[in-house]
Write a protein that holds these residues in place. Structure first.
Motif, PDB file in Angstrom:
ATOM      1  N   GLY A  38       0.797  -1.243  -0.015  1.00  0.00           N
ATOM      2  CA  GLY A  38       0.118   0.025   0.072  1.00  0.00           C
ATOM      3  C   GLY A  38       0.792   1.332   0.170  1.00  0.00           C
ATOM      4  N   ALA A  39       2.036   1.274  -0.048  1.00  0.00           N
ATOM      5  CA  ALA A  39       2.787   2.139  -0.416  1.00  0.00           C
ATOM      6  C   ALA A  39       2.677   3.455  -1.556  1.00  0.00           C
ATOM      7  CB  ALA A  39       4.431   2.105  -0.324  1.00  0.00           C
ATOM      8  N   LYS A  40       2.661   4.480  -1.282  1.00  0.00           N
ATOM      9  CA  LYS A  40       2.459   5.737  -2.350  1.00  0.00           C
ATOM     10  C   LYS A  40       3.876   6.236  -2.514  1.00  0.00           C
ATOM     11  CE  LYS A  40      -2.388   6.613  -1.182  1.00  0.00           C
ATOM     12  NZ  LYS A  40      -3.349   7.766  -0.982  1.00  0.00           N
ATOM     13  N   ARG A  41       4.470   6.023  -1.940  1.00  0.00           N
ATOM     14  CA  ARG A  41       6.075   6.480  -2.160  1.00  0.00           C
ATOM     15  C   ARG A  41       7.055   5.545  -1.599  1.00  0.00           C
ATOM     16  NH1 ARG A  41       7.102  12.307   0.438  1.00  0.00           N
ATOM     17  NH2 ARG A  41       5.894  12.756  -1.423  1.00  0.00           N
ATOM     18  N   VAL A  42       8.004   5.269  -2.199  1.00  0.00           N
ATOM     19  CA  VAL A  42       8.933   4.476  -1.772  1.00  0.00           C
ATOM     20  C   VAL A  42      10.453   5.033  -2.042  1.00  0.00           C
ATOM     21  CG1 VAL A  42       9.945   2.172  -2.062  1.00  0.00           C
ATOM     22  CG2 VAL A  42       7.664   2.333  -2.578  1.00  0.00           C
ATOM     23  N   ILE A  43      11.217   4.912  -0.802  1.00  0.00           N
ATOM     24  CA  ILE A  43      12.592   5.631  -0.955  1.00  0.00           C
ATOM     25  C   ILE A  43      13.525   4.437  -1.023  1.00  0.00           C
ATOM     26  CG2 ILE A  43      14.232   7.264   0.142  1.00  0.00           C
ATOM     27  CD1 ILE A  43      11.999   8.603   1.353  1.00  0.00           C
ATOM     28  N   VAL A  44      14.411   4.517  -1.806  1.00  0.00           N
ATOM     29  CA  VAL A  44      15.539   3.492  -2.082  1.00  0.00           C
ATOM     30  C   VAL A  44      16.754   4.005  -1.512  1.00  0.00           C
ATOM     31  CG1 VAL A  44      16.997   2.298  -3.679  1.00  0.00           C
ATOM     32  CG2 VAL A  44      14.770   2.559  -4.154  1.00  0.00           C
ATOM     33  N   LEU A  45      17.290   3.214  -0.391  1.00  0.00           N
ATOM     34  CA  LEU A  45      18.423   3.785   0.515  1.00  0.00           C
ATOM     35  C   LEU A  45      19.435   2.567   0.504  1.00  0.00           C
ATOM     36  CD1 LEU A  45      18.913   5.586   2.797  1.00  0.00           C
ATOM     37  CD2 LEU A  45      17.904   4.100   4.284  1.00  0.00           C
ATOM     38  N   PRO A  46      20.434   3.105  -0.399  1.00  0.00           N
ATOM     39  CA  PRO A  46      21.600   2.120  -0.509  1.00  0.00           C
ATOM     40  C   PRO A  46      22.317   2.159   0.856  1.00  0.00           C
ATOM     41  CG  PRO A  46      21.418   3.940  -2.143  1.00  0.00           C
ATOM     42  CD  PRO A  46      20.635   4.281  -1.171  1.00  0.00           C
ATOM     43  N   TYR A  47      22.585   0.805   1.148  1.00  0.00           N
ATOM     44  CA  TYR A  47      23.605   0.400   2.308  1.00  0.00           C
ATOM     45  C   TYR A  47      24.868   0.281   1.817  1.00  0.00           C
ATOM     46  CZ  TYR A  47      24.957  -1.682   6.769  1.00  0.00           C
ATOM     47  OH  TYR A  47      25.562  -2.073   7.895  1.00  0.00           O
ATOM     48  N   VAL A  48      25.574   1.315   1.459  1.00  0.00           N
ATOM     49  CA  VAL A  48      26.733   1.483   0.548  1.00  0.00           C
ATOM     50  C   VAL A  48      27.358   2.652   1.175  1.00  0.00           C
ATOM     51  CG1 VAL A  48      27.836   1.542  -1.648  1.00  0.00           C
ATOM     52  CG2 VAL A  48      25.594   0.291  -1.729  1.00  0.00           C
ATOM     53  N   LEU A  49      28.734   2.383   1.169  1.00  0.00           N
ATOM     54  CA  LEU A  49      29.883   3.290   1.710  1.00  0.00           C
ATOM     55  C   LEU A  49      30.068   4.525   0.686  1.00  0.00           C
ATOM     56  CD1 LEU A  49      32.386   1.364   3.697  1.00  0.00           C
ATOM     57  CD2 LEU A  49      30.703   2.850   4.459  1.00  0.00           C
ATOM     58  N   PHE A  50      30.406   4.349  -0.547  1.00  0.00           N
ATOM     59  CA  PHE A  50      30.893   5.169  -1.666  1.00  0.00           C
ATOM     60  C   PHE A  50      30.294   5.068  -2.740  1.00  0.00           C
ATOM     61  CE2 PHE A  50      34.925   4.659   0.967  1.00  0.00           C
ATOM     62  CZ  PHE A  50      34.479   5.575   1.886  1.00  0.00           C
ATOM     63  N   ALA A  51      30.118   6.184  -3.387  1.00  0.00           N
ATOM     64  CA  ALA A  51      29.401   6.250  -4.865  1.00  0.00           C
ATOM     65  C   ALA A  51      30.221   5.406  -5.624  1.00  0.00           C
ATOM     66  CB  ALA A  51      29.084   7.508  -5.368  1.00  0.00           C
ATOM     67  N   GLY A  52      29.601   4.968  -6.919  1.00  0.00           N
ATOM     68  CA  GLY A  52      30.224   4.429  -7.834  1.00  0.00           C
ATOM     69  C   GLY A  52      29.628   3.311  -8.751  1.00  0.00           C
ATOM     70  N   GLY A  53      30.067   2.304  -9.137  1.00  0.00           N
ATOM     71  CA  GLY A  53      29.160   1.284 -10.107  1.00  0.00           C
ATOM     72  C   GLY A  53      27.988   0.679  -9.245  1.00  0.00           C
ATOM     73  N   VAL A  54      28.244   0.252  -8.036  1.00  0.00           N
ATOM     74  CA  VAL A  54      26.974  -0.151  -7.469  1.00  0.00           C
ATOM     75  C   VAL A  54      25.989   0.746  -7.321  1.00  0.00           C
ATOM     76  CG1 VAL A  54      26.423  -1.333  -5.197  1.00  0.00           C
ATOM     77  CG2 VAL A  54      28.665  -1.690  -6.042  1.00  0.00           C
TER      78      VAL A  54
END
Length: 390
Positions: A202-218
């Motif tokens: 029933g979510a109308k908004r979903v926030i994807v939260l990366p459990y990742v240290l640094f930016a990059g390919g992942v």
């Protein structure tokens, strides 16, 4: 001068991740300059500088004891690389080298706080320039989070990410609908599977939260999977948060891991012969009032086994008659309260019991990440904790 801090990163072909790793090493150099302690860093594979070059540079400057801290949110040796094996090779190249290995960074409460800050940034309403219509109000109970980890072939590592999701939900996102768990690769559910679960709840908004240290390919793969799902679900507001990144909060956690290993809380590479043994001999003397007279050579208060051995040896050597049994004081049965003794007797633990704290299936319910079945209802499911047929 304190031993230097050696940051260990897993290799990446992405220049963005390598650059952010370098900036974080520089930040720690500035932070630890007053201790004083040198800071260096390197990658095990696929990126420069290699870990071996960083160690060789420190040894050349006269450092033979290092504090190594892996920049990892989980204890996944397959993802980060074989750190003990790599360090063992470096010790063969530098025979005087010793090191203490610190713990991984997560799930530290300060890491969860950093995730909460990234979530708050993504939840903030962005200005709309196309239309003057006010944005639709979306309640916190209609907002869900998908916490995305790297994913591993090791179930224990994947369970760590589930545990972080549960801790994060209860400590920093209790007002939200749910915090689901997803992975980039190696295991399910993937990012689309996590988003689908939130939509069906029933979510109308979903926030994807990366459990990742640094930016990059992942991070790019996470965003790409989320945007591809959003293209087929226009009515769902999907937002992507940033990674933890190079920041003071992360530096605080690393410095604590450094101090912890320096105080002896890490895994030491020193041989066992160089470390004091924690096992001490235990002597349980026989009560002096009950020590039998075993003849010349026996000491009063000697151990029970020593006393009996002395009697047996004496009888064997001299050919004497068999020894009479030891006379011990009678046991006073009245000294025991049978009812009290039975009441205080503990029941043995049942094999295979699982403590409540170890039940860490957070966000996932049932077979998480599966594509919707043909016989499944297309409407939203009930709130978490409510029985559902799906």
């Amino acid at each position: 001068m304190k031993p230097p801090l050696l940051l260990i990163g897993h290799g990446t072909h992405d220049e963005t991740g390598v650059a952010e790793f370098g900036r974080f090493v520089h930040r720690l150099r500035c932070r630890l300059d007053g201790l004083p302690a040198e800071v260096s860093g390197g990658f095990i594979t696929n990126a420069r500088p290699p870990l071996g070059d960083s160690i060789a540079s420190l040894v050349a400057r006269g450092h033979h004891h290092l504090i190594a801290v892996p920049l990892s949110l989980t204890g996944d040796r397959r993802a980060l690389g074989d750190i003990p094996g790599t360090m063992a090779l470096e010790q063969e190249r530098h025979p005087t080298l010793e090191y203490d290995l610190g713990r991984p960074l997560g799930p530290d409460p300060r890491v969860l706080k950093l995730l909460a800050e990234r979530l708050a940034d993504a939840r903030a309403e962005m200005p709309r320039f196309v239309t003057d219509e006010p944005p639709a109000e979306i309640e916190p109970g209609e907002t869900a989070v998908v916490l995305v980890g790297h994913g591993s072939n090791d179930p224990a590592v994947n369970a760590e990410v589930h545990r972080v999701s549960r801790l994060f939900w209860e400590t920093h996102a209790a007002d939200l609908l749910t915090v689901e768990t997803a992975y980039v690769s190696h295991t399910r559910p993937g990012v689309p599977g996590g988003l689908e679960r939130c939509r069906r709840l029933g979510a109308k908004r979903v926030i994807v939260l990366p459990y990742v240290l640094f930016a990059g390919g992942v991070l790019e793969r996470i965003w790409a999977q989320a945007l591809a799902y959003g293209a087929n679900h226009e009515g769902l507001d999907i937002r992507c948060a940033e990674v933890i990144g190079d920041c003071e909060g992360l530096a605080d956690v690393v410095i604590d891991r450094y101090e912890e290993a320096l105080a002896g809380g890490g895994q030491s590479s020193a041989p066992a012969a160089r470390r004091p043994s924690a096992v001490l001999p235990v002597t349980r003397p026989f009560p002096a009032t009950r020590t039998p007279d075993v003849g010349q050579g026996a000491e009063t208060g000697a151990g029970l086994v020593t006393a009996i051995a002395g009697r047996l040896n004496t009888a064997t050597d001299t050919g004497d008659e068999p020894l009479a049994p030891l006379e011990l004081e009678p046991l006073d049965v009245d000294a025991f309260d049978v009812e009290t003794f039975d009441a205080e007797t503990l029941e043995p633990e049942t094999d295979g019991e699982i403590e409540a704290d170890s039940m860490i299936g957070v966000a996932g319910r049932g077979e998480a990440g599966e594509e919707p079945r043909g016989d499944a209802p297309d409407g939203p499911l009930g709130r978490p904790g409510v029985a559902s047929a799906v």
